[in-house]
Design a protein around this motif. Structure first.
Motif, PDB file in Angstrom:
ATOM      1  N   PRO A  33       0.805  -1.229   0.000  1.00 47.99           N
ATOM      2  CA  PRO A  33       0.000   0.000   0.000  1.00 47.99           C
ATOM      3  C   PRO A  33       0.831   1.269   0.000  1.00 47.99           C
ATOM      4  O   PRO A  33       0.456   2.263  -0.648  1.00 47.99           O
ATOM      5  CB  PRO A  33      -0.826  -0.123   1.298  1.00 47.99           C
ATOM      6  CG  PRO A  33      -0.862  -1.571   1.588  1.00 47.99           C
ATOM      7  CD  PRO A  33       0.441  -2.117   1.118  1.00 47.99           C
ATOM      8  N   ALA A 104      -7.666  -5.549  -4.813  1.00 43.27           N
ATOM      9  CA  ALA A 104      -8.823  -6.018  -4.048  1.00 43.27           C
ATOM     10  C   ALA A 104      -8.483  -7.288  -3.275  1.00 43.27           C
ATOM     11  O   ALA A 104      -8.860  -7.437  -2.096  1.00 43.27           O
ATOM     12  CB  ALA A 104     -10.004  -6.267  -4.989  1.00 43.27           C
ATOM     13  N   SER A 107      -6.359  -6.357  -0.295  1.00 41.23           N
ATOM     14  CA  SER A 107      -7.116  -5.829   0.835  1.00 41.23           C
ATOM     15  C   SER A 107      -7.714  -6.962   1.666  1.00 41.23           C
ATOM     16  O   SER A 107      -7.757  -6.888   2.899  1.00 41.23           O
ATOM     17  CB  SER A 107      -8.223  -4.900   0.327  1.00 41.23           C
ATOM     18  OG  SER A 107      -9.164  -5.608  -0.458  1.00 41.23           O
ATOM     19  N   MET A 110      -4.989  -8.334   3.834  1.00 39.91           N
ATOM     20  CA  MET A 110      -4.706  -7.484   4.980  1.00 39.91           C
ATOM     21  C   MET A 110      -5.709  -7.715   6.109  1.00 39.91           C
ATOM     22  O   MET A 110      -5.345  -7.687   7.297  1.00 39.91           O
ATOM     23  CB  MET A 110      -4.718  -6.010   4.551  1.00 39.91           C
ATOM     24  CG  MET A 110      -3.593  -5.643   3.592  1.00 39.91           C
ATOM     25  SD  MET A 110      -3.633  -3.911   3.084  1.00 39.91           S
ATOM     26  CE  MET A 110      -3.149  -3.098   4.606  1.00 39.91           C
ATOM     27  N   THR A 318      -6.605  -2.869   9.385  1.00 43.34           N
ATOM     28  CA  THR A 318      -8.035  -2.953   9.051  1.00 43.34           C
ATOM     29  C   THR A 318      -8.517  -1.699   8.338  1.00 43.34           C
ATOM     30  O   THR A 318      -9.249  -1.771   7.341  1.00 43.34           O
ATOM     31  CB  THR A 318      -8.856  -3.189  10.327  1.00 43.34           C
ATOM     32  OG1 THR A 318      -8.408  -4.396  10.970  1.00 43.34           O
ATOM     33  CG2 THR A 318     -10.333  -3.303  10.004  1.00 43.34           C
ATOM     34  N   ALA A 321      -7.103  -1.705   4.841  1.00 41.40           N
ATOM     35  CA  ALA A 321      -7.756  -2.707   4.006  1.00 41.40           C
ATOM     36  C   ALA A 321      -9.138  -2.236   3.551  1.00 41.40           C
ATOM     37  O   ALA A 321      -9.514  -2.400   2.382  1.00 41.40           O
ATOM     38  CB  ALA A 321      -7.878  -4.025   4.775  1.00 41.40           C
ATOM     39  N   MET A 324      -8.685   0.459   0.898  1.00 36.52           N
ATOM     40  CA  MET A 324      -8.294  -0.120  -0.383  1.00 36.52           C
ATOM     41  C   MET A 324      -9.482  -0.796  -1.051  1.00 36.52           C
ATOM     42  O   MET A 324      -9.680  -0.680  -2.273  1.00 36.52           O
ATOM     43  CB  MET A 324      -7.160  -1.113  -0.176  1.00 36.52           C
ATOM     44  CG  MET A 324      -5.838  -0.479   0.212  1.00 36.52           C
ATOM     45  SD  MET A 324      -4.566  -1.725   0.624  1.00 36.52           S
ATOM     46  CE  MET A 324      -4.496  -2.629  -0.926  1.00 36.52           C
ATOM     47  N   ALA A 325     -10.268  -1.533  -0.268  1.00 36.21           N
ATOM     48  CA  ALA A 325     -11.441  -2.214  -0.860  1.00 36.21           C
ATOM     49  C   ALA A 325     -12.446  -1.194  -1.379  1.00 36.21           C
ATOM     50  O   ALA A 325     -13.020  -1.378  -2.456  1.00 36.21           O
ATOM     51  CB  ALA A 325     -12.084  -3.101   0.209  1.00 36.21           C
ATOM     52  N   THR A 328     -10.980   0.122  -4.757  1.00 39.23           N
ATOM     53  CA  THR A 328     -10.780  -0.791  -5.890  1.00 39.23           C
ATOM     54  C   THR A 328     -12.038  -1.539  -6.283  1.00 39.23           C
ATOM     55  O   THR A 328     -12.247  -1.812  -7.483  1.00 39.23           O
ATOM     56  CB  THR A 328      -9.674  -1.811  -5.551  1.00 39.23           C
ATOM     57  OG1 THR A 328     -10.016  -2.493  -4.337  1.00 39.23           O
ATOM     58  CG2 THR A 328      -8.336  -1.087  -5.358  1.00 39.23           C
TER      59      THR A 328
END
Length: 332
Positions: A33, A104, A107, A110, A318, A321, A324-325, A328
């Motif tokens: 990341p 994805a 994430s 993670m 968390t 993650a 990022m989710a 993406t």
């Protein structure tokens, strides 16, 4: 590499190394990341470049554990060699995955790391409380044994004597207390001997762990696949694997896992060497800062509560993650 990127790489590398040194693993999951969202690297270049950071961190940590005798070189080399095929496959597979899908999936990884760190921290707290309870019970039992012995050694009251005849009785009191102290020491030594025998029994059981070849090959290949696909060290997977599959004790498994990580990272990096260009000055800066942060993290580990470090790290991973989710997933 611009000056702005170099300045940004310094705190990123220090944070990654700090977490690696303080927690003993898991911090390398932040490298991808950081390379993508802060240092402007593409997802494929980031997963490849993170292997450089992982390899440097593994070398520095391996040297420390080797000096302490916590590395099983033959077992680690064999386990790492078995994982090179998975590392090669994971690297090739990662290069063919679209960048959005790759991030994805990362994430999700993670989130798995965060849950694993919390579970490991809770397990460590339970073990610590259990050990403290055993120690408290042993001391209480020893104290009760010593008190009973001291009470039993007191003689019944005798008729009143003259002042001269009382002097020998006064001189016997230290002898009575000495008897109680010796009994207390015997009880503590017996309790300690029982705990030592139980610990030796567990150690002999761990040493006689029966290795299953097929299970070892499958586990090593899965670890290599994870390293090659995501560009992470995978210490959160390697350590439990070495403990369950090879029967290594936890401190030895942590030290040996660095050898496995180094082999898998080297194989994955060699596979990705011809797939694209890497920003070596940036990676060198990030790796050097991570090595310095790891040394600092080792010093801070003994001054901070492990539960606080683990919880803070899990919360940070968390949040990253989920971010990022959220970034993406809509574009897939």
């Amino acid at each position: 590499m611009s000056v702005l990127i170099a300045v940004t790489a310094l705190p990123c590398g220090l944070l990654i190394g700090l977490l690696l040194g303080a927690l003993g693993g898991g911090g390398s999951v932040l490298a991808v990341p950081a390379l993508v969202y802060l240092l402007g690297q593409s997802p494929h270049a980031a997963t490849a470049g993170a292997l450089v950071v992982v390899a440097v961190g593994a070398v520095s940590g391996l040297a420390c554990h080797a000096r302490a005798g916590r590395v099983r070189w033959v077992a680690g080399a064999a386990f790492g060699a078995l994982g090179t095929a998975g590392s090669f496959t994971g690297s090739r597979w990662s290069a063919s995955v679209p960048p959005g899908v790759l991030m994805a999936a990362f994430s999700g990884l993670m989130l798995v790391v965060a849950v694993g760190m919390v579970m490991r921290g809770n397990r460590g707290n339970r073990d610590g409380r259990r050990a403290a309870a055993e120690e408290t019970g042993a001391v209480a039992a020893a104290g009760a044994a010593g008190t009973a012995t001291a009470a039993g050694s007191v003689r019944p009251a005798e008729p009143e004597r003259s002042k001269r005849s009382k002097r020998p009785e006064r001189s016997k009191r230290p002898r009575e207390w000495a008897t109680g102290a010796v009994s207390l020491w015997d009880a503590v030594r017996t309790s300690s001997g029982r705990r030592t025998a139980a610990r030796a029994s567990r150690d002999s059981g761990a040493g006689s762990h029966r290795t299953r070849p097929l299970r070892t090959v499958v586990t090593a290949s899965a670890v290599g696949l994870l390293t090659g696909f995501f560009g992470v060290g995978g210490g959160f997977v390697v350590v439990p694997a070495l403990t369950l599959v090879l029967g290594l004790e936890m401190p030895v498994a942590v030290g040996t896992s660095l050898l496995v990580i180094l082999i898998n990272s080297g194989a994955a990096l060699a596979t990705r060497a011809g797939t694209g260009s890497l920003d070596w000055p940036l990676l060198a800066t990030l790796a050097a800062c991570a090595a310095a942060g790891s040394s600092l993290g080792n010093r801070l580990a003994g001054q901070l509560r492990p539960q606080t470090l683990t919880t803070s790290f899990a919360a940070l991973v968390t949040v990253l993650a989920l971010a990022m989710a959220a970034t993406t997933l809509p574009s897939l």
